[in-house]
Design an enzyme around this catalytic site. Structure first.
Site, mmCIF file in Angstrom:
data_model
loop_
_atom_site.group_PDB
_atom_site.id
_atom_site.type_symbol
_atom_site.label_atom_id
_atom_site.label_comp_id
_atom_site.label_asym_id
_atom_site.label_seq_id
_atom_site.Cartn_x
_atom_site.Cartn_y
_atom_site.Cartn_z
ATOM 1 N N GLU A 40 3.279 -6.987 4.533
ATOM 2 C CA GLU A 40 3.488 -5.537 4.558
ATOM 3 C C GLU A 40 2.154 -4.823 4.345
ATOM 4 O O GLU A 40 1.469 -5.092 3.355
ATOM 5 C CB GLU A 40 4.475 -5.137 3.446
ATOM 6 C CG GLU A 40 5.880 -5.674 3.695
ATOM 7 C CD GLU A 40 6.697 -5.837 2.424
ATOM 8 O OE1 GLU A 40 6.314 -5.300 1.365
ATOM 9 O OE2 GLU A 40 7.733 -6.535 2.483
ATOM 10 N N LEU A 65 9.458 -4.638 6.484
ATOM 11 C CA LEU A 65 9.523 -4.750 5.023
ATOM 12 C C LEU A 65 10.599 -5.770 4.640
ATOM 13 O O LEU A 65 11.769 -5.403 4.470
ATOM 14 C CB LEU A 65 9.844 -3.374 4.432
ATOM 15 C CG LEU A 65 9.541 -3.117 2.962
ATOM 16 C CD1 LEU A 65 9.700 -1.644 2.653
ATOM 17 C CD2 LEU A 65 10.349 -3.964 2.011
ATOM 18 N N GLU A 90 10.558 -9.569 2.545
ATOM 19 C CA GLU A 90 9.816 -10.703 1.997
ATOM 20 C C GLU A 90 10.375 -12.035 2.480
ATOM 21 O O GLU A 90 9.627 -12.968 2.770
ATOM 22 C CB GLU A 90 9.819 -10.629 0.466
ATOM 23 C CG GLU A 90 8.889 -9.554 -0.105
ATOM 24 C CD GLU A 90 9.355 -8.125 0.101
ATOM 25 O OE1 GLU A 90 10.521 -7.925 0.491
ATOM 26 O OE2 GLU A 90 8.555 -7.197 -0.124
ATOM 27 N N GLN A 139 3.524 -8.327 -1.257
ATOM 28 C CA GLN A 139 2.771 -7.208 -1.821
ATOM 29 C C GLN A 139 2.694 -7.225 -3.349
ATOM 30 O O GLN A 139 1.646 -6.930 -3.923
ATOM 31 C CB GLN A 139 3.392 -5.907 -1.330
ATOM 32 C CG GLN A 139 2.439 -4.762 -1.290
ATOM 33 C CD GLN A 139 3.001 -3.622 -0.444
ATOM 34 O OE1 GLN A 139 3.898 -2.921 -0.876
ATOM 35 N NE2 GLN A 139 2.483 -3.458 0.751
ATOM 36 N N PHE A 140 3.800 -7.570 -3.979
ATOM 37 C CA PHE A 140 3.836 -7.693 -5.442
ATOM 38 C C PHE A 140 4.776 -8.844 -5.788
ATOM 39 O O PHE A 140 5.777 -9.054 -5.119
ATOM 40 C CB PHE A 140 4.366 -6.405 -6.100
ATOM 41 C CG PHE A 140 3.427 -5.246 -6.007
ATOM 42 C CD1 PHE A 140 2.490 -5.005 -7.008
ATOM 43 C CD2 PHE A 140 3.473 -4.382 -4.927
ATOM 44 C CE1 PHE A 140 1.617 -3.923 -6.918
ATOM 45 C CE2 PHE A 140 2.604 -3.306 -4.833
ATOM 46 C CZ PHE A 140 1.680 -3.072 -5.833
ATOM 47 N N PRO A 154 13.648 -12.773 -3.068
ATOM 48 C CA PRO A 154 14.489 -13.166 -1.924
ATOM 49 C C PRO A 154 13.863 -14.300 -1.109
ATOM 50 O O PRO A 154 14.573 -15.063 -0.464
ATOM 51 C CB PRO A 154 14.566 -11.891 -1.068
ATOM 52 C CG PRO A 154 14.115 -10.786 -1.934
ATOM 53 C CD PRO A 154 13.237 -11.364 -2.990
ATOM 54 N N HIS A 170 6.422 -4.019 -10.823
ATOM 55 C CA HIS A 170 5.133 -4.258 -10.158
ATOM 56 C C HIS A 170 4.188 -5.083 -11.037
ATOM 57 O O HIS A 170 2.988 -5.089 -10.805
ATOM 58 C CB HIS A 170 4.453 -2.934 -9.804
ATOM 59 C CG HIS A 170 5.051 -2.249 -8.613
ATOM 60 N ND1 HIS A 170 6.301 -1.705 -8.619
ATOM 61 C CD2 HIS A 170 4.567 -2.028 -7.369
ATOM 62 C CE1 HIS A 170 6.555 -1.163 -7.433
ATOM 63 N NE2 HIS A 170 5.522 -1.353 -6.653
HETATM 64 C C1 LIG Z 1 11.194 -5.413 -1.820
HETATM 65 C C2 LIG Z 1 9.988 -4.575 -1.908
HETATM 66 N N1 LIG Z 1 8.921 -4.894 -1.162
HETATM 67 C C3 LIG Z 1 7.801 -4.140 -1.221
HETATM 68 C C4 LIG Z 1 7.749 -3.048 -2.023
HETATM 69 C C5 LIG Z 1 6.506 -2.173 -2.066
HETATM 70 N N2 LIG Z 1 6.853 -0.905 -1.416
HETATM 71 C C6 LIG Z 1 7.236 0.147 -2.148
HETATM 72 S S1 LIG Z 1 7.765 1.389 -1.209
HETATM 73 C C7 LIG Z 1 7.458 0.560 0.212
HETATM 74 C C8 LIG Z 1 7.783 1.208 1.520
HETATM 75 C C9 LIG Z 1 9.179 1.677 1.575
HETATM 76 O O1 LIG Z 1 9.410 2.393 2.730
HETATM 77 P P1 LIG Z 1 10.781 3.124 3.018
HETATM 78 O O2 LIG Z 1 11.922 2.222 2.704
HETATM 79 O O3 LIG Z 1 10.718 3.652 4.386
HETATM 80 O O4 LIG Z 1 10.848 4.309 1.960
HETATM 81 P P2 LIG Z 1 9.779 5.452 1.676
HETATM 82 O O5 LIG Z 1 8.819 4.912 0.667
HETATM 83 O O6 LIG Z 1 9.125 5.831 2.956
HETATM 84 O O7 LIG Z 1 10.556 6.573 1.079
HETATM 85 C C10 LIG Z 1 6.942 -0.697 -0.070
HETATM 86 C C11 LIG Z 1 6.541 -1.678 0.944
HETATM 87 C C12 LIG Z 1 8.872 -2.767 -2.815
HETATM 88 N N3 LIG Z 1 8.908 -1.742 -3.667
HETATM 89 N N4 LIG Z 1 9.979 -3.540 -2.731
#
Ligand SMILES: Cc1ncc(C[n+]2csc(CCOP(=O)(O)OP(=O)(O)O)c2C)c(N)n1
Lengths: 323, 368
Positions: free
Chosen positions: A28, A56, A58, A80-81, A87, A127
């Site tokens: 990601e 997005l 994992e 990413q973290f 999963p 995180h």
């Molecule tokens: C399972 C997971 N993977 C990665 C992240 C890191 N992360 C936080 S927000 C985000 C993007 C999320 O995008 P979206 O679902 O479109 O929501 P938005 O932030 O645009 O409101 C990511 C990759 C996370 N919080 N949870």
């Protein structure tokens, strides 16, 4: 060249991608954005067809990496973290780590999974996790954790060249904490080999990842009181370097193990079990553990209480040195 | 309404366009319209304040909602008090509409767990951080309502990025099979951090994924607060009839993903310019002006009221008691285990007898 850990990892990726055309990078935000920690910065520009911003997911990232590896590519996936790895554990433990054994060596899945881990970054909830011991419990998987720029580069190059699936855990607190001299060219550091950071005779303090600077600070203060402390940076927790640990404990007779993760079934427990197996009769004192608590990693206002620090390491060392 | 929703299969459900023109009878009272505008003003100002506080080091990583006010306010207003919502980290607006005190939200982003203490009579979950994980929960809670024959529904928030996770597909599939009274409200804000919507899924729309799970899907103009409100109301009715809906609200993230993010690395300014014209507050203002509901003076009053509430929250935040080590241990289990009691004692003893202090480094968490 002086580099921090983030730059050293980037450098290793760059050098290996140049050397091995089968390497692909996926995860990601690893492409255009260069990763949320900028660890893959510039790589998409250099290798537009080999660096992929993925959906997005994992499980998808790790699962498709396994498929690519079965076909002969060398995927380097970024999660990413660490808190979001869960999963993907199905894919890691049921497949990546077992496919060699299941097929008696016909198929392998020598993927690399890079994961920033750990706390004390004023991070958001979820995180800041450190569950390296969960990964160390998976047979067939290697788990590498550097704590310095030099090791990060050398160990990542070894990780990429390894024929087995390897999880490469990056202590994100240290990404930009300090710089050190790192050779410009490729070099390897052996996986499964601990590093004696400091030699000493009275006490061994052992740790990995973001605990190392704290251990070094504690050791300085302990040594200032007239003791001689040996410091071991484990660097790989699976398979871990029992030989080096045993030899050190045979010499000092005293051991303190430091881990950021919560206490129960952390990797420190495994180290102590190993000492019990091999070195019990050489011990001058019971082995001490300085660890996180058996709690989920707290929100950042309380993280200063949650993570071991030099003070706690010194107190545990004093107890051990009383014997 | 029925016709409008059918029309949606071809396009986007919209009541008020960018110029503030109204295209359908919405039957909403003037007071309802005023309330919508108020919540949007309040949400945006709260988000702006939080961003400022992050820059001053008073709170940690924050995720602004700017641009998504209509989606959050319209949806949260359209459901009933006994309904439940499952919000993500960006749903500050939905939370405050549903009576979560702003001070809680600020505390949470300031790294204080007490921010997650949702008042007893408010059926909101705290922010979900791991993307997509709330989706099966929402389905399960709705399923439970159905089992207990309750007349309520669940509103589940998610982003476009979340539609890639297995959690999404499993959660929606269960909802379809169990006929859970649930609404999946996806704010398609164009981005998942740096990944644009087109790279997230090859589906032409997100709403069309609904059909694979035997539920209804509809696309709504997410910057049109009235359309969002009506769409969610409609979905609520369908949910009670045993048909879940996946709503795709087309909106735009007007600011960075989070305060650790730098959109200049991946975002073309052109997009932002286009979406600025579609700003949800601007549009509602135009419409209300045409309806002779809006005056400059009235908006000023709303802004002042919002700022007062925000200042109150900030003050309250400054007055909360210090956290204690107990706060870290007390709620792990229903009753503290002997092991945890021991660990807590050890910590307290350690804190009472410190010899070496760690120099507190103001690190940005390895972020560049
Ligand atoms: C399972 C997971 N993977 C990665 C992240 C890191 N992360 C936080 S927000 C985000 C993007 C999320 O995008 P979206 O679902 O479109 O929501 P938005 O932030 O645009 O409101 C990511 C990759 C996370 N919080 N949870």
């Amino acid at each position: 060249m002086k580099m921090n850990i983030a730059e050293a990892i980037n450098d290793a990726l760059k050098l290996e991608m140049k050397k091995n055309k089968n390497i692909v990078l996926l995860g990601e935000d690893v492409g255009v954005n260069g990763g949320v920690f900028r660890v893959t910065d510039g790589l998409k520009k250099k290798y537009p067809d080999r660096v992929f911003d993925t959906p997005l997911a994992e499980l998808g990232i790790v699962g498709t990496s396994i498929g690519m590896a079965l076909y002969g590519l060398k995927p380097i996936a970024e999660i990413q973290f660490m808190g979001f790895l869960w999963p993907a554990l199905d894919q890691i433990s049921n497949h990546a780590s077992r496919i060699r054994n299941r097929t008696m060596g016909r198929y392998t899945s020598n993927i690399v999974i890079r994961i920033p881990y750990g706390g004390e970054i004023r991070g958001l909830e979820h995180h800041t996790e450190s569950f390296e011991s969960v990964l160390s419990h998976i047979p067939g998987l290697k788990v590498v954790i550097p704590s310095t720029p030099y090791d990060a580069k050398g160990l990542l190059i070894s990780t990429i060249r390894d024929e087995n699936p390897v999880v490469f855990l990056e202590p994100k607190k240290l990404y930009r904490a300090f710089k050190e001299e790192v050779p410009k060219n490729s070099y390897t550091e052996e996986i499964g080999k601990a590093k004696i950071v400091n030699e000493g005779d009275d006490l061994t303090i052992l740790g990995w990842g973001a605990m190392m600077p704290k251990i070094k600070k504690a050791a300085e203060l302990i040594n200032a009181k007239g003791f001689s402390t040996e410091i071991i940076d484990l660097r790989t927790i699976s398979p871990y370097d029992e030989k080096t640990v045993n030899a050190s404990v045979e010499k000092t007779g005293r051991l303190v193990v430091v881990q950021e993760a919560s206490r129960t079934c952390g990797f420190a427990s495994e180290i102590i079990a190993g000492i019990n197996d091999n070195e019990l009769l050489h011990l001058k004192a019971p082995v001490a553990r300085v660890t996180g608590f058996d709690i989920p990693f707290p929100l950042y206002k309380m993280e200063k209480w949650a993570v071991p620090d030099a003070d706690r390491i010194i107190k545990a060392s004093k107890e051990v040195l009383k014997w | 309404m029925k016709d409008s929703v059918n029309f949606v299969k071809e396009g986007i459900f919209q009541i008020i366009d960018e110029r503030g023109e109204c295209h359908a009878d919405h039957n909403l009272s003037k007071n309802k319209l005023r309330e919508m505008f108020w919540w949007m003003i309040y949400s945006r100002r709260a988000s702006e304040k939080a961003l400022k506080m992050q820059r001053q080091g008073k709170i940690g990583t924050f995720l602004p909602l700017d641009g998504q006010e209509a989606s959050q306010v319209g949806s949260a207003m359209a459901i009933n008090k006994e309904d439940w919502i499952f919000p993500t980290y960006r749903e500050m607006g939905a939370q405050i509409v549903r009576s979560v005190p702003l001070v809680n939200i600020l505390l949470y982003y300031a790294g204080d767990i007490r921010g997650n203490l949702i008042p007893k009579n408010v059926n909101n979950l705290p922010f979900y951080i791991p993307v997509g994980t709330q989706i099966p929960h929402a389905t399960g809670t709705a399923w439970a309502m159905k089992i207990q024959k309750k007349r309520s529904v669940v509103l589940c928030y998610l982003g476009d990025g979340a539609t890639s996770k297995g959690d999404f597909h499993e959660g929606l599939n269960f909802a379809g099979v169990m006929k859970s009274p649930v609404i999946f409200f996806c704010q398609n804000n164009g981005w998942a951090i740096s990944v644009p919507r087109e790279k997230q899924t090859a589906s032409r729309t997100i709403a069309q994924k609904a059909f694979a799970y035997g539920m209804e899907g509809l696309i709504v103009d997410g910057n049109d607060v009235i359309a969002v409100y009506l769409a969610v109301q409609h979905a609520r009715k369908r949910a009670m009839e045993g048909v879940p809906t996946l709503i795709e609200a087309l909106t735009y993230r007007m600011k960075m993903h989070s305060t650790a993010d730098d959109p200049k690395r991946y975002e073309d300014n052109k997009n932002l310019k286009i979406w600025e014209k579609k700003d949800p507050i601007k549009r509602m203002r135009l419409y209300l002006k045409k309806e002779k509901i809006w005056t400059r003076g009235w908006e000023k009053t709303l802004e002042k009221k919002a700022d007062r509430l925000i200042e109150d929250a900030v003050k309250k935040m400054g007055k909360v008691s210090q956290l204690t080590p107990e706060d870290m241990f007390n709620s792990i289990y229903s009753k503290m285990t002997p092991k945890l009691t021991e660990e807590l004692e050890y910590l307290k003893e350690n804190l009472a007898n410190r010899e070496v202090e760690e120099e507190t480094q103001e690190i940005k968490g390895g972020f560049p």
